[in-house]
Enzyme design. Sequence first.
Site, PDB file in Angstrom:
ATOM      1  N   ARG A  41     109.915 -52.570 -67.409  1.00  0.00           N
ATOM      2  CA  ARG A  41     108.503 -52.534 -67.813  1.00  0.00           C
ATOM      3  C   ARG A  41     108.197 -53.433 -69.002  1.00  0.00           C
ATOM      4  O   ARG A  41     107.232 -54.194 -68.996  1.00  0.00           O
ATOM      5  CB  ARG A  41     108.101 -51.105 -68.175  1.00  0.00           C
ATOM      6  CG  ARG A  41     107.648 -50.283 -67.010  1.00  0.00           C
ATOM      7  CD  ARG A  41     107.849 -48.813 -67.317  1.00  0.00           C
ATOM      8  NE  ARG A  41     109.262 -48.520 -67.292  1.00  0.00           N
ATOM      9  CZ  ARG A  41     109.917 -48.175 -66.197  1.00  0.00           C
ATOM     10  NH1 ARG A  41     109.276 -48.025 -65.076  1.00  0.00           N
ATOM     11  NH2 ARG A  41     111.211 -47.966 -66.224  1.00  0.00           N
ATOM     12  N   THR A  42     109.010 -53.331 -70.040  1.00  0.00           N
ATOM     13  CA  THR A  42     108.655 -54.045 -71.268  1.00  0.00           C
ATOM     14  C   THR A  42     108.676 -55.553 -71.036  1.00  0.00           C
ATOM     15  O   THR A  42     107.714 -56.266 -71.331  1.00  0.00           O
ATOM     16  CB  THR A  42     109.612 -53.659 -72.413  1.00  0.00           C
ATOM     17  OG1 THR A  42     109.562 -52.251 -72.570  1.00  0.00           O
ATOM     18  CG2 THR A  42     109.195 -54.328 -73.719  1.00  0.00           C
ATOM     19  N   LYS A  77     129.119 -66.814 -76.367  1.00  0.00           N
ATOM     20  CA  LYS A  77     130.067 -67.813 -76.892  1.00  0.00           C
ATOM     21  C   LYS A  77     130.177 -67.722 -78.407  1.00  0.00           C
ATOM     22  O   LYS A  77     130.769 -68.593 -79.044  1.00  0.00           O
ATOM     23  CB  LYS A  77     129.610 -69.219 -76.494  1.00  0.00           C
ATOM     24  CG  LYS A  77     129.383 -69.406 -75.007  1.00  0.00           C
ATOM     25  CD  LYS A  77     128.868 -70.813 -74.748  1.00  0.00           C
ATOM     26  CE  LYS A  77     128.300 -70.946 -73.347  1.00  0.00           C
ATOM     27  NZ  LYS A  77     127.607 -72.218 -73.152  1.00  0.00           N
ATOM     28  N   ARG A 106     114.222 -58.366 -77.378  1.00  0.00           N
ATOM     29  CA  ARG A 106     114.864 -57.038 -77.304  1.00  0.00           C
ATOM     30  C   ARG A 106     116.340 -57.235 -77.599  1.00  0.00           C
ATOM     31  O   ARG A 106     116.992 -58.103 -77.000  1.00  0.00           O
ATOM     32  CB  ARG A 106     114.698 -56.402 -75.932  1.00  0.00           C
ATOM     33  CG  ARG A 106     115.616 -55.199 -75.762  1.00  0.00           C
ATOM     34  CD  ARG A 106     115.280 -54.359 -74.591  1.00  0.00           C
ATOM     35  NE  ARG A 106     114.026 -53.660 -74.816  1.00  0.00           N
ATOM     36  CZ  ARG A 106     113.552 -52.713 -74.009  1.00  0.00           C
ATOM     37  NH1 ARG A 106     114.232 -52.360 -72.947  1.00  0.00           N
ATOM     38  NH2 ARG A 106     112.412 -52.132 -74.268  1.00  0.00           N
TER      39      ARG A 106
HETATM   40  C1  NCD Z   1     112.478 -47.514 -73.901  1.00  0.00           C
HETATM   41  C2  NCD Z   1     113.389 -48.391 -74.734  1.00  0.00           C
HETATM   42  O1  NCD Z   1     113.990 -49.330 -74.237  1.00  0.00           O
HETATM   43  O2  NCD Z   1     113.456 -48.114 -75.915  1.00  0.00           O
HETATM   44  N1  NCD Z   1     112.007 -48.136 -72.760  1.00  0.00           N
HETATM   45  C3  NCD Z   1     110.918 -48.923 -72.871  1.00  0.00           C
HETATM   46  O3  NCD Z   1     110.974 -50.013 -73.353  1.00  0.00           O
HETATM   47  N2  NCD Z   1     109.763 -48.434 -72.452  1.00  0.00           N
HETATM   48  C4  NCD Z   1     112.952 -46.147 -73.676  1.00  0.00           C
HETATM   49  C5  NCD Z   1     114.292 -45.934 -73.092  1.00  0.00           C
HETATM   50  O4  NCD Z   1     114.978 -46.845 -72.673  1.00  0.00           O
HETATM   51  O5  NCD Z   1     114.680 -44.767 -73.013  1.00  0.00           O
END
Ligand code: NCD
Length: 274
Positions: free
Chosen positions: A61-62, A91, A113
């Site tokens: 989703r993100t 690497k 992320r």
């Molecule tokens: C969450 C995350 O990655 O922190 N997911 C998200 O981005 N909506 C929650 C999770 O992974 O549990």
Amino acid sequence: MSEALQHIISAEQFNPDDLAYLVSQADHLLRADQNPRLRRKNAGRHIGRRLISLFYQPSTRTRLSFETAAVAWGMGLVSTENAKEFSSAAKGETLEDTIRVLNQYRPDIIVLRHHETGAAARAAAVSEATIINAGDGKGEHPTQALLDAYTIFKELGRLSNLKVVMGGDLKYGRTVRSLAQILSLYPDNHIDFVSDGEFQASRDILDKLDIARVSYRQTDDMKAAFQGADAVYWTRLQKENLDDPGVSLPTDFVIDSPALDLMEEHTIVMHPLP
Ligand code: NCD
């Protein structure tokens, strides 16, 4: 917005005016997205701008919602979804060096992320392009919190005077940590943190709530907490972020039919999903 944010690292960067502005913009975009003529118009708004999504941890989703937003606005998009294994990190390149290199491609935004807490702030320190924190280890997930606040506002009509239950893995879950900070911006909110042992909300977030004078309670009695709740926000065990992989949440920490029966008619149940 009250002032331009160069980077979005933490939910604590937002104030209620920012939130009100973002809610109205989100409403506007939602309506526009349902209208083919406005969709085409918006698709030309950011031509020539670039977004890089750089994900070191799994996401559906993100990542895809950021990428869909970029496409909807006509931005150019470059993306890696498994940067831990498939980028130069494998690497030995540092995150800072990767961000410096990506800045040479002149992106406007890098959505990051990462598995390490604090990674987004480290990236922002060396980046000309805006860094948006899409989750850093057990740190924060500010844009998920914005979305959660938007959901609460749309469903319940307010962000103040709420009883919110936050349950599950509160120590390693970053969405809870960001949403608690958003809720602390508004008066008369109460948070019941429902967890057990190792997974209780960590001290730094409770300290922030103390400073903001937010009323909260820590309990392992999930069913008692559900009574009178306006919103129940449940989270999963963050297996990938645990300090000790051997620990686990109690198996009865589930929202089943009897648990739903304890909730008010108006209670909303939320989950940031996997
Ligand atoms: C969450 C995350 O990655 O922190 N997911 C998200 O981005 N909506 C929650 C999770 O992974 O549990």
